[in-house]
Each structure stands twice: as structure tokens, then as C-alpha cells.
Design a protein around this motif. Structure first.
Motif, PDB file in Angstrom:
ATOM      1  N   SER A  49       0.818  -1.213   0.000  1.00 14.14           N
ATOM      2  CA  SER A  49       0.000   0.000   0.000  1.00 14.14           C
ATOM      3  C   SER A  49       0.853   1.264   0.000  1.00 14.14           C
ATOM      4  N   GLY A  50       2.186   1.118  -0.037  1.00 16.67           N
ATOM      5  CA  GLY A  50       3.062   2.274  -0.143  1.00 16.67           C
ATOM      6  C   GLY A  50       3.608   2.787   1.178  1.00 16.67           C
ATOM      7  N   LEU A  51       3.353   2.105   2.276  1.00 13.63           N
ATOM      8  CA  LEU A  51       3.838   2.538   3.577  1.00 13.63           C
ATOM      9  C   LEU A  51       5.299   2.150   3.748  1.00 13.63           C
ATOM     10  N   HIS A  52       6.094   3.053   4.301  1.00 17.75           N
ATOM     11  CA  HIS A  52       7.493   2.781   4.618  1.00 17.75           C
ATOM     12  C   HIS A  52       7.576   2.495   6.106  1.00 17.75           C
ATOM     13  N   GLY A  53       8.399   1.524   6.490  1.00 18.36           N
ATOM     14  CA  GLY A  53       8.558   1.242   7.904  1.00 18.36           C
ATOM     15  C   GLY A  53       9.807   0.425   8.166  1.00 18.36           C
ATOM     16  N   THR A  54      10.129   0.293   9.440  1.00 16.41           N
ATOM     17  CA  THR A  54      11.273  -0.504   9.882  1.00 16.41           C
ATOM     18  C   THR A  54      10.747  -1.707  10.642  1.00 16.41           C
ATOM     19  N   ILE A  55      11.244  -2.877  10.312  1.00 13.38           N
ATOM     20  CA  ILE A  55      10.779  -4.106  10.955  1.00 13.38           C
ATOM     21  C   ILE A  55      11.292  -4.145  12.391  1.00 13.38           C
ATOM     22  N   THR A  56      10.358  -4.354  13.341  1.00 15.93           N
ATOM     23  CA  THR A  56      10.744  -4.463  14.747  1.00 15.93           C
ATOM     24  C   THR A  56      10.563  -5.878  15.278  1.00 15.93           C
ATOM     25  N   ARG A  57       9.681  -6.671  14.639  1.00 17.78           N
ATOM     26  CA  ARG A  57       9.453  -8.055  15.074  1.00 17.78           C
ATOM     27  C   ARG A  57       8.929  -8.849  13.888  1.00 17.78           C
ATOM     28  N   ILE A  58       9.339 -10.113  13.809  1.00 15.11           N
ATOM     29  CA  ILE A  58       8.894 -10.986  12.719  1.00 15.11           C
ATOM     30  C   ILE A  58       8.387 -12.285  13.318  1.00 15.11           C
ATOM     31  N   THR A  59       7.200 -12.736  12.852  1.00 13.06           N
ATOM     32  CA  THR A  59       6.694 -14.063  13.176  1.00 13.06           C
ATOM     33  C   THR A  59       6.545 -14.822  11.870  1.00 13.06           C
ATOM     34  N   ASP A  60       5.944 -16.009  11.915  1.00 16.67           N
ATOM     35  CA  ASP A  60       5.793 -16.807  10.698  1.00 16.67           C
ATOM     36  C   ASP A  60       4.959 -16.090   9.639  1.00 16.67           C
ATOM     37  N   ASP A  61       3.869 -15.440  10.063  1.00 11.67           N
ATOM     38  CA  ASP A  61       2.953 -14.831   9.102  1.00 11.67           C
ATOM     39  C   ASP A  61       2.894 -13.310   9.169  1.00 11.67           C
ATOM     40  N   ASP A  62       3.382 -12.709  10.264  1.00 14.45           N
ATOM     41  CA  ASP A  62       3.226 -11.272  10.476  1.00 14.45           C
ATOM     42  C   ASP A  62       4.564 -10.591  10.697  1.00 14.45           C
ATOM     43  N   VAL A  63       4.573  -9.274  10.457  1.00 11.46           N
ATOM     44  CA  VAL A  63       5.712  -8.431  10.811  1.00 11.46           C
ATOM     45  C   VAL A  63       5.174  -7.196  11.515  1.00 11.46           C
ATOM     46  N   ASP A  64       5.922  -6.704  12.477  1.00 17.64           N
ATOM     47  CA  ASP A  64       5.598  -5.441  13.126  1.00 17.64           C
ATOM     48  C   ASP A  64       6.487  -4.380  12.505  1.00 17.64           C
ATOM     49  N   LEU A  65       5.862  -3.294  12.029  1.00 15.29           N
ATOM     50  CA  LEU A  65       6.594  -2.207  11.394  1.00 15.29           C
ATOM     51  C   LEU A  65       6.487  -0.956  12.241  1.00 15.29           C
ATOM     52  N   GLU A  66       7.624  -0.329  12.488  1.00  6.87           N
ATOM     53  CA  GLU A  66       7.631   0.968  13.157  1.00  6.87           C
ATOM     54  C   GLU A  66       7.561   2.017  12.055  1.00  6.87           C
ATOM     55  N   ILE A  67       6.440   2.746  12.009  1.00  6.44           N
ATOM     56  CA  ILE A  67       6.225   3.712  10.934  1.00  6.44           C
ATOM     57  C   ILE A  67       6.562   5.137  11.370  1.00  6.44           C
ATOM     58  N   ALA A  68       6.684   5.346  12.663  1.00  5.57           N
ATOM     59  CA  ALA A  68       7.116   6.613  13.250  1.00  5.57           C
ATOM     60  C   ALA A  68       7.691   6.257  14.615  1.00  5.57           C
ATOM     61  N   PRO A  69       8.479   7.136  15.204  1.00  3.10           N
ATOM     62  CA  PRO A  69       9.043   6.800  16.511  1.00  3.10           C
ATOM     63  C   PRO A  69       7.946   6.442  17.516  1.00  3.10           C
ATOM     64  N   GLY A  70       7.981   5.208  17.999  1.00  4.58           N
ATOM     65  CA  GLY A  70       7.014   4.747  18.988  1.00  4.58           C
ATOM     66  C   GLY A  70       5.698   4.248  18.421  1.00  4.58           C
ATOM     67  N   VAL A  71       5.506   4.306  17.098  1.00  4.11           N
ATOM     68  CA  VAL A  71       4.265   3.850  16.472  1.00  4.11           C
ATOM     69  C   VAL A  71       4.554   2.549  15.715  1.00  4.11           C
ATOM     70  N   VAL A  72       4.038   1.429  16.251  1.00  2.36           N
ATOM     71  CA  VAL A  72       4.288   0.117  15.660  1.00  2.36           C
ATOM     72  C   VAL A  72       2.956  -0.469  15.202  1.00  2.36           C
ATOM     73  N   THR A  73       2.919  -0.933  13.950  1.00  5.22           N
ATOM     74  CA  THR A  73       1.723  -1.571  13.398  1.00  5.22           C
ATOM     75  C   THR A  73       2.068  -2.988  12.969  1.00  5.22           C
ATOM     76  N   THR A  74       1.064  -3.852  12.972  1.00  2.00           N
ATOM     77  CA  THR A  74       1.266  -5.253  12.580  1.00  2.00           C
ATOM     78  C   THR A  74       0.712  -5.461  11.182  1.00  2.00           C
ATOM     79  N   TRP A  75       1.503  -6.111  10.335  1.00  3.34           N
ATOM     80  CA  TRP A  75       1.142  -6.369   8.947  1.00  3.34           C
ATOM     81  C   TRP A  75       1.356  -7.841   8.639  1.00  3.34           C
ATOM     82  N   MET A  76       0.597  -8.341   7.676  1.00  2.00           N
ATOM     83  CA  MET A  76       0.870  -9.683   7.147  1.00  2.00           C
ATOM     84  C   MET A  76       2.179  -9.623   6.366  1.00  2.00           C
TER      85      MET A  76
END
Length: 109
Positions: A49-76
């Protein structure tokens, strides 16, 4: 008999097209699988969808992306489109900055 001779080249062309199209699709799918398997914590990525982020955690199916300092979202994991490579600074840009600072070195018309 004559009708089969007319359709034979068409069938050969369609078969060749389908073969090469499926090969290209398999290569693209393998490249995506290789990307998802090579992801590491700290990688900068783009999502589909065009979002830039830094990976903070990885599981088998999901990744957590830090999109701003302190803002973490979970993505497939499937939503990760590509890895952002760090930019290499161009030495020519430094030279252009030096020229701008020294007006006597600027080229004249």
C-alpha cells in the motif's frame, strides 16, 4: 484434415505463450518468497500500500513495522513489497555544494 492444419500453428503459439507466462510468474513468486524469508529486524521496507517502515518483530505470518518513533503496526508478511536499500551519498553532490558556497568557482555564462 485441412482444418487441423490451420489451427495447429495457433495452438503452438498459444502453448508457447502460456509456457513463458507461467515461467515468468513462477520466477516472480520465487523472488517474493526469497524476499520474505530474508527479512530481518531493522530492515526498512515498503508495503504493497506504499507505507514505509522498519521491521521491529517478525513471526511466521506477520511483521511489526515501526512507521514513526514509537508507532508500531502489525502487517501480514505478504504485504511487504520490497526492501529499501540505504542510499549511497554521491560525491558529486558534495562538490556541487562546495561550488554553491564559493561564488568565484561558479561557471560563468
Amino acid at each position: 484434415m485441412n482444418q487441423t492444419v490451420v489451427f495447429l500453428p495457433l495452438l503452438v503459439v498459444m502453448g508457447a505463450f502460456m509456457y513463458f507466462a507461467s515461467r515468468r510468474q513462477k520466477r516472480a513468486m520465487q523472488a517474493t518468497i526469497d524476499l520474505h524469508e530474508s527479512l530481518r529486524v531493522g530492515d526498512r521496507v515498503h508495503t504493497t500500500s506504499g507505507l514505509h517502515g522498519t521491521i521491529t518483530r517478525i513471526t511466521d505470518d506477520d511483521v511489526d513495522l515501526e512507521i514513526a518513533p514509537g508507532v508500531v503496526t502489525t502487517w501480514m508478511k505478504l504485504a511487504i513489497r520490497d526492501r529499501v536499500e540505504p542510499e549511497i551519498l554521491d560525491s558529486g553532490a558534495d562538490e556541487a555544494d562546495d561550488l554553491a558556497d564559493d561564488p568565484e568557482r561558479l561557471p560563468r555564462d
